[in-house]
Design a protein around this motif. Structure first.
Motif, PDB file in Angstrom:
ATOM      1  N   VAL A  51      -1.539  -1.061 -12.723  1.00  0.00           N
ATOM      2  CA  VAL A  51      -1.936   0.014 -11.697  1.00  0.00           C
ATOM      3  C   VAL A  51      -2.758  -0.768 -10.736  1.00  0.00           C
ATOM      4  CG1 VAL A  51      -3.090   2.219 -11.206  1.00  0.00           C
ATOM      5  CG2 VAL A  51      -1.697   2.010 -13.301  1.00  0.00           C
ATOM      6  N   LEU A  52      -2.590  -0.703  -9.645  1.00  0.00           N
ATOM      7  CA  LEU A  52      -3.759  -1.387  -8.455  1.00  0.00           C
ATOM      8  C   LEU A  52      -4.169  -0.373  -7.754  1.00  0.00           C
ATOM      9  CD1 LEU A  52      -4.536  -3.902  -7.287  1.00  0.00           C
ATOM     10  CD2 LEU A  52      -2.622  -4.236  -5.948  1.00  0.00           C
ATOM     11  N   VAL A  53      -5.406  -0.204  -7.830  1.00  0.00           N
ATOM     12  CA  VAL A  53      -6.092   0.852  -6.890  1.00  0.00           C
ATOM     13  C   VAL A  53      -7.024  -0.162  -5.958  1.00  0.00           C
ATOM     14  CG1 VAL A  53      -7.878   2.497  -6.802  1.00  0.00           C
ATOM     15  CG2 VAL A  53      -6.341   2.199  -8.791  1.00  0.00           C
ATOM     16  N   LEU A  54      -6.761   0.490  -4.704  1.00  0.00           N
ATOM     17  CA  LEU A  54      -7.439  -0.669  -3.461  1.00  0.00           C
ATOM     18  C   LEU A  54      -8.214   0.471  -2.614  1.00  0.00           C
ATOM     19  CD1 LEU A  54      -4.341  -2.761  -2.354  1.00  0.00           C
ATOM     20  CD2 LEU A  54      -6.272  -3.483  -3.519  1.00  0.00           C
ATOM     21  N   ASP A  55      -9.453  -0.142  -2.188  1.00  0.00           N
ATOM     22  CA  ASP A  55     -10.047   0.501  -1.239  1.00  0.00           C
ATOM     23  C   ASP A  55      -9.405   0.028   0.087  1.00  0.00           C
ATOM     24  OD1 ASP A  55     -11.988   1.437   0.836  1.00  0.00           O
ATOM     25  OD2 ASP A  55     -13.708   0.591  -0.063  1.00  0.00           O
ATOM     26  N   LEU A  56      -9.243   0.688   1.198  1.00  0.00           N
ATOM     27  CA  LEU A  56      -8.674   0.311   2.514  1.00  0.00           C
ATOM     28  C   LEU A  56      -9.509  -0.411   3.147  1.00  0.00           C
ATOM     29  CD1 LEU A  56      -6.661   3.485   3.607  1.00  0.00           C
ATOM     30  CD2 LEU A  56      -5.840   1.399   2.814  1.00  0.00           C
ATOM     31  N   PHE A  57     -10.837  -0.523   2.869  1.00  0.00           N
ATOM     32  CA  PHE A  57     -11.668  -1.006   3.880  1.00  0.00           C
ATOM     33  C   PHE A  57     -12.455  -2.243   3.046  1.00  0.00           C
ATOM     34  CE2 PHE A  57     -11.435   2.777   5.718  1.00  0.00           C
ATOM     35  CZ  PHE A  57     -10.862   2.675   7.002  1.00  0.00           C
ATOM     36  N   ILE A  58     -11.890  -2.828   1.952  1.00  0.00           N
ATOM     37  CA  ILE A  58     -12.165  -3.879   1.517  1.00  0.00           C
ATOM     38  C   ILE A  58     -12.398  -5.083   2.193  1.00  0.00           C
ATOM     39  CG2 ILE A  58     -11.472  -3.418  -1.104  1.00  0.00           C
ATOM     40  CD1 ILE A  58      -9.298  -5.434  -0.557  1.00  0.00           C
ATOM     41  N   PRO A  59     -13.295  -6.220   2.249  1.00  0.00           N
ATOM     42  CA  PRO A  59     -13.613  -7.107   2.839  1.00  0.00           C
ATOM     43  C   PRO A  59     -12.355  -8.467   3.145  1.00  0.00           C
ATOM     44  CG  PRO A  59     -15.288  -7.184   1.512  1.00  0.00           C
ATOM     45  CD  PRO A  59     -14.308  -6.173   0.950  1.00  0.00           C
ATOM     46  N   MET A  60     -11.157  -7.715   3.083  1.00  0.00           N
ATOM     47  CA  MET A  60     -10.310  -8.619   3.394  1.00  0.00           C
ATOM     48  C   MET A  60      -8.790  -8.141   3.713  1.00  0.00           C
ATOM     49  SD  MET A  60      -8.145 -11.422   0.763  1.00  0.00           S
ATOM     50  CE  MET A  60      -6.575 -12.168   0.983  1.00  0.00           C
ATOM     51  N   ASN A  61      -8.093  -8.740   4.574  1.00  0.00           N
ATOM     52  CA  ASN A  61      -7.043  -8.081   5.116  1.00  0.00           C
ATOM     53  C   ASN A  61      -6.054  -7.282   4.074  1.00  0.00           C
ATOM     54  OD1 ASN A  61      -4.541  -7.223   6.405  1.00  0.00           O
ATOM     55  ND2 ASN A  61      -4.175  -9.303   7.658  1.00  0.00           N
ATOM     56  N   ILE A  62      -5.969  -6.302   3.964  1.00  0.00           N
ATOM     57  CA  ILE A  62      -5.298  -5.270   2.935  1.00  0.00           C
ATOM     58  C   ILE A  62      -3.777  -5.544   2.812  1.00  0.00           C
ATOM     59  CG2 ILE A  62      -4.758  -3.312   4.420  1.00  0.00           C
ATOM     60  CD1 ILE A  62      -5.976  -2.917   0.948  1.00  0.00           C
ATOM     61  N   PHE A  63      -3.203  -5.967   3.967  1.00  0.00           N
ATOM     62  CA  PHE A  63      -1.804  -6.355   3.962  1.00  0.00           C
ATOM     63  C   PHE A  63      -1.378  -7.609   3.155  1.00  0.00           C
ATOM     64  CE2 PHE A  63      -2.279  -3.655   7.438  1.00  0.00           C
ATOM     65  CZ  PHE A  63      -1.714  -2.466   7.064  1.00  0.00           C
ATOM     66  N   THR A  64      -2.387  -8.705   3.374  1.00  0.00           N
ATOM     67  CA  THR A  64      -2.476  -9.598   2.189  1.00  0.00           C
ATOM     68  C   THR A  64      -2.279  -9.425   0.961  1.00  0.00           C
ATOM     69  OG1 THR A  64      -3.443 -10.967   3.990  1.00  0.00           O
ATOM     70  CG2 THR A  64      -3.403 -11.911   1.916  1.00  0.00           C
ATOM     71  N   ILE A  65      -3.200  -8.565   0.588  1.00  0.00           N
ATOM     72  CA  ILE A  65      -3.007  -8.090  -1.085  1.00  0.00           C
ATOM     73  C   ILE A  65      -1.835  -7.360  -1.299  1.00  0.00           C
ATOM     74  CG2 ILE A  65      -4.259  -6.678  -2.690  1.00  0.00           C
ATOM     75  CD1 ILE A  65      -6.807  -7.128  -1.329  1.00  0.00           C
ATOM     76  N   LEU A  66      -1.375  -6.344  -0.332  1.00  0.00           N
ATOM     77  CA  LEU A  66      -0.314  -5.676  -0.759  1.00  0.00           C
ATOM     78  C   LEU A  66       1.107  -6.739  -0.842  1.00  0.00           C
ATOM     79  CD1 LEU A  66      -0.541  -2.632   1.926  1.00  0.00           C
ATOM     80  CD2 LEU A  66      -0.843  -2.585  -0.849  1.00  0.00           C
ATOM     81  N   LEU A  67       1.172  -7.729  -0.181  1.00  0.00           N
ATOM     82  CA  LEU A  67       2.393  -8.559   0.164  1.00  0.00           C
ATOM     83  C   LEU A  67       2.394  -9.455  -1.300  1.00  0.00           C
ATOM     84  CD1 LEU A  67       2.292  -9.697   3.542  1.00  0.00           C
ATOM     85  CD2 LEU A  67       4.078  -8.276   2.462  1.00  0.00           C
TER      86      LEU A  67
END
Length: 87
Positions: A51-67
């Protein structure tokens, strides 16, 4: 039976503490924490995250983590995005 691993990614350390307390009561997951996207990606590469829980406003591009998590490493089975900011 092996417990599932949750990775919680948020730069607010108070939320980490709150989640730890809640998990101690229910003892549901083994929880890993990351304060930013770089640390999250390292943990995604090393652990089998369920399970991966992500804050949308973390200090890095969210799409990089998603990919990386969803496309590059197929072990993540559930993805939860959240934010406490009202838009």
């Amino acid at each position: 039976m092996k417990r599932k691993i949750m990775l919680f990614v948020d730069d607010t350390l108070e939320y980490h503490q709150q989640l730890k307390k809640g998990n101690e009561l229910q003892n549901t997951y083994d929880i890993l924490f990351a304060e930013d996207g770089d640390k999250a990606i390292e943990k995604i590469k090393y652990y089998k995250i369920d399970v991966l829980v992500l804050d949308l406003f973390i200090p890095m591009n969210i799409f990089t983590i998603l990919l990386v998590s969803v496309c590059g490493i197929p072990s993540v089975i559930m993805l939860i995005l959240f934010s406490l900011v009202c838009i």
